[in-house]
Enzyme design. Structure first.
Site: not given
Length: 150
Positions: A12-13, A20, A25, A76, A79, A82, A100, A102, A109
């Site tokens: 997402p996003n 963003r 990012y 990736n 959100a 988590h 995975e 990121h 963070r």
């Protein structure tokens, strides 16, 4: 030799990359990253299936598809990293090599972002290298695929 297909799944996003929070990012768009991944994969004798969804169910379906059709998987989860037990379960059921990824270092963070539910199902995690992390993940995944084949 036929090229092996790897799946690169984005959560997402990530469709908002470049707009963003570029201070976190980076300024590359998801299209920029896809172009770079395609070139990197081709150079390594791989083909790529690159996808993004804001839907947890789509990602679960694509992990299952990658397991039946692909040689390896880079995810990736964004959100969902988590929170998603469903994604964790899909990744655990997949027998192909999995990485995975990121863009940011999740351990630097906010506290709620510092734990990955999904990492337990990955062969490795790459984080904190921005868009370059995708190339690193592709190279690492190729190595994992070759090691499993030998």
């Amino acid at each position: 030799m036929t090229a092996k297909t790897i799946y690169v799944l984005n959560g997402p996003n990530l469709n908002l990359l470049g707009q963003r929070e570029p201070e976190i990012y980076g300024s590359d768009t998801l299209a920029d990253i896809e172009t770079a991944c395609t070139a990197c994969s081709r150079g390594l004798g791989l083909t790529i299936e690159f996808r993004q969804s804001n839907s947890e169910g789509d990602l679960v379906d694509w992990v299952q598809e990658a397991n039946s059709k692909g040689a390896g998987l880079i995810i990736n989860p964004a959100a969902y990293t988590h929170t998603s037990i469903a994604l964790l379960d899909a990744l655990k059921a997949a027998s192909i090599p999995k990485i995975e990824l990121h863009l940011s270092n999740i351990h630097a963070r906010e506290a709620f972002r510092q734990h990955s539910v999904t990492a337990a199902a990955a062969d490795g995690v790459i984080m904190g290298f921005g868009a370059t992390g995708y190339r690193l993940a592709i190279e690492a995944l190729k190595s994992l695929i070759e090691n499993r084949a030998s």
